[in-house]
Design a protein around this motif. Structure first.
Motif, PDB file in Angstrom:
ATOM      1  N   ASP A  33       0.858  -1.178   0.000  1.00 40.57           N
ATOM      2  CA  ASP A  33       0.000   0.000   0.000  1.00 40.57           C
ATOM      3  C   ASP A  33       0.900   1.236   0.000  1.00 40.57           C
ATOM      4  O   ASP A  33       1.796   1.330   0.827  1.00 40.57           O
ATOM      5  CB  ASP A  33      -0.895  -0.009   1.242  1.00 40.57           C
ATOM      6  CG  ASP A  33      -1.817   1.185   1.303  1.00 40.57           C
ATOM      7  OD1 ASP A  33      -1.367   2.248   1.776  1.00 40.57           O
ATOM      8  OD2 ASP A  33      -2.974   1.065   0.896  1.00 40.57           O
ATOM      9  N   PRO A  34       0.702   2.183  -0.912  1.00 33.13           N
ATOM     10  CA  PRO A  34       1.577   3.353  -0.975  1.00 33.13           C
ATOM     11  C   PRO A  34       1.634   4.147   0.332  1.00 33.13           C
ATOM     12  O   PRO A  34       2.705   4.633   0.720  1.00 33.13           O
ATOM     13  CB  PRO A  34       0.964   4.189  -2.113  1.00 33.13           C
ATOM     14  CG  PRO A  34       0.295   3.191  -2.986  1.00 33.13           C
ATOM     15  CD  PRO A  34      -0.252   2.162  -2.045  1.00 33.13           C
ATOM     16  N   TYR A  35       0.497   4.284   1.014  1.00 37.75           N
ATOM     17  CA  TYR A  35       0.500   5.018   2.284  1.00 37.75           C
ATOM     18  C   TYR A  35       1.370   4.305   3.314  1.00 37.75           C
ATOM     19  O   TYR A  35       2.168   4.938   4.018  1.00 37.75           O
ATOM     20  CB  TYR A  35      -0.925   5.163   2.823  1.00 37.75           C
ATOM     21  CG  TYR A  35      -0.970   5.783   4.203  1.00 37.75           C
ATOM     22  CD1 TYR A  35      -0.886   7.164   4.360  1.00 37.75           C
ATOM     23  CD2 TYR A  35      -1.066   4.992   5.344  1.00 37.75           C
ATOM     24  CE1 TYR A  35      -0.911   7.737   5.622  1.00 37.75           C
ATOM     25  CE2 TYR A  35      -1.103   5.555   6.605  1.00 37.75           C
ATOM     26  CZ  TYR A  35      -1.008   6.927   6.747  1.00 37.75           C
ATOM     27  OH  TYR A  35      -1.022   7.485   8.002  1.00 37.75           O
ATOM     28  N   VAL A  36       1.238   2.980   3.383  1.00 44.72           N
ATOM     29  CA  VAL A  36       2.034   2.199   4.328  1.00 44.72           C
ATOM     30  C   VAL A  36       3.520   2.345   4.016  1.00 44.72           C
ATOM     31  O   VAL A  36       4.346   2.590   4.910  1.00 44.72           O
ATOM     32  CB  VAL A  36       1.616   0.714   4.293  1.00 44.72           C
ATOM     33  CG1 VAL A  36       2.588  -0.134   5.117  1.00 44.72           C
ATOM     34  CG2 VAL A  36       0.198   0.540   4.813  1.00 44.72           C
ATOM     35  N   GLN A  37       3.883   2.206   2.751  1.00 41.47           N
ATOM     36  CA  GLN A  37       5.288   2.307   2.386  1.00 41.47           C
ATOM     37  C   GLN A  37       5.840   3.706   2.645  1.00 41.47           C
ATOM     38  O   GLN A  37       7.004   3.870   3.030  1.00 41.47           O
ATOM     39  CB  GLN A  37       5.476   1.919   0.920  1.00 41.47           C
ATOM     40  CG  GLN A  37       5.217   0.444   0.636  1.00 41.47           C
ATOM     41  CD  GLN A  37       6.106  -0.475   1.468  1.00 41.47           C
ATOM     42  OE1 GLN A  37       7.293  -0.224   1.635  1.00 41.47           O
ATOM     43  NE2 GLN A  37       5.519  -1.546   1.993  1.00 41.47           N
ATOM     44  N   ALA A  38       5.022   4.736   2.467  1.00 33.79           N
ATOM     45  CA  ALA A  38       5.464   6.096   2.772  1.00 33.79           C
ATOM     46  C   ALA A  38       5.731   6.262   4.262  1.00 33.79           C
ATOM     47  O   ALA A  38       6.691   6.937   4.662  1.00 33.79           O
ATOM     48  CB  ALA A  38       4.419   7.100   2.300  1.00 33.79           C
TER      49      ALA A  38
END
Length: 236
Positions: A28-33
């Motif tokens: 998930d992009p939010y998680v990776q950010a």
């Protein structure tokens, strides 16, 4: 001053879910950010990220260089396999684009040099050549790479597989090349990081051992008594 100057002597953290685990909850992009922001607070000098969505999210969350790539399920060449992928990664916000620079045929029929030219013509990004051998590193620099990484050692027919990092390749590339050599691939301990710098690495990339709970937990569970019992039951 090159972006690679910001990486000198430091640790780069790769923030990516496992490529062969489509159901990894970390995908998930939010998680990776958030993971990227955490490792930067811990001292990472740069972040390596896969896919345009993750790159864009991570670029917005951190103030260090982002090394971007696009993993695509193509036989053989897997890391940013086409010039179009490379340009997309740069346009998503990557300061540095990591590109497979092995001697395997590329799916778009273009060469590594063609990909470097495409990135140069359309973006301001630098190019990091992911290689598996010293000969590939030399060829990549000849074709315009700004730096070389040992990422693919052990993953091509030209390089022997191994459990640990390829420190011999780091040393050979550091002795041969006038550009930064990034040590990457199976780094899992402070001792291995120290050895990479002693071999001449410009910086070191560590990934799963820091940012993948799934990978870390599987390795730890494999050492438990329950895993030993299960293995014995399967053998019986």
């Amino acid at each position: 001053m090159s972006v690679f100057d910001d990486l000198a002597g430091g640790l780069v953290i790769s923030c990516q879910p496992l490529p062969d685990e489509p159901d990894d909850p970390m995908r998930d992009p939010y998680v990776q950010a958030r993971v990227a922001a955490s490792v930067v607070r811990g001292g990472a000098v740069a972040v390596r990220a896969n896919g345009t969505a993750d790159i864009t999210a991570i670029r917005a969350a951190v103030d260090v260089p982002v090394i971007g790539l696009h993993k695509h399920g193509v036989d053989g060449v897997f890391i940013t396999p086409t010039a179009a992928h490379a340009v997309d990664v740069a346009e998503a916000g990557a300061h540095i684009v990591a590109v497979d620079a092995t001697n395997r045929p590329r799916p778009d029929g273009r060469t590594f040099a063609d990909t470097v030219r495409a990135v140069r013509e359309r973006t301001d990004a630098l190019v990091l050549a992911d290689v598996s051998t010293a000969a590939e590193g030399v060829a990549a620099v000849r074709d315009g790479a700004d730096a070389v990484a040992t990422t693919l050692s052990g993953y091509t027919p030209s390089s022997p597989p191994g459990d640990g990092p390829d420190l011999v390749l780091v040393a050979r590339l550091a002795a041969l090349l006038p550009v930064p050599v990034i040590a990457e691939g199976r780094y899992r301990s402070p001792e291995q990081i120290d050895r990479a710098f002693a071999a001449g690495a410009h910086s070191v990339v560590m990934g799963n051992a820091v940012t993948s709970p799934l990978w870390i937990t599987r390795r730890l569970v494999a050492a438990t008594r329950r895993a030993a019992v299960t293995h014995a039951e399967h053998r019986a």
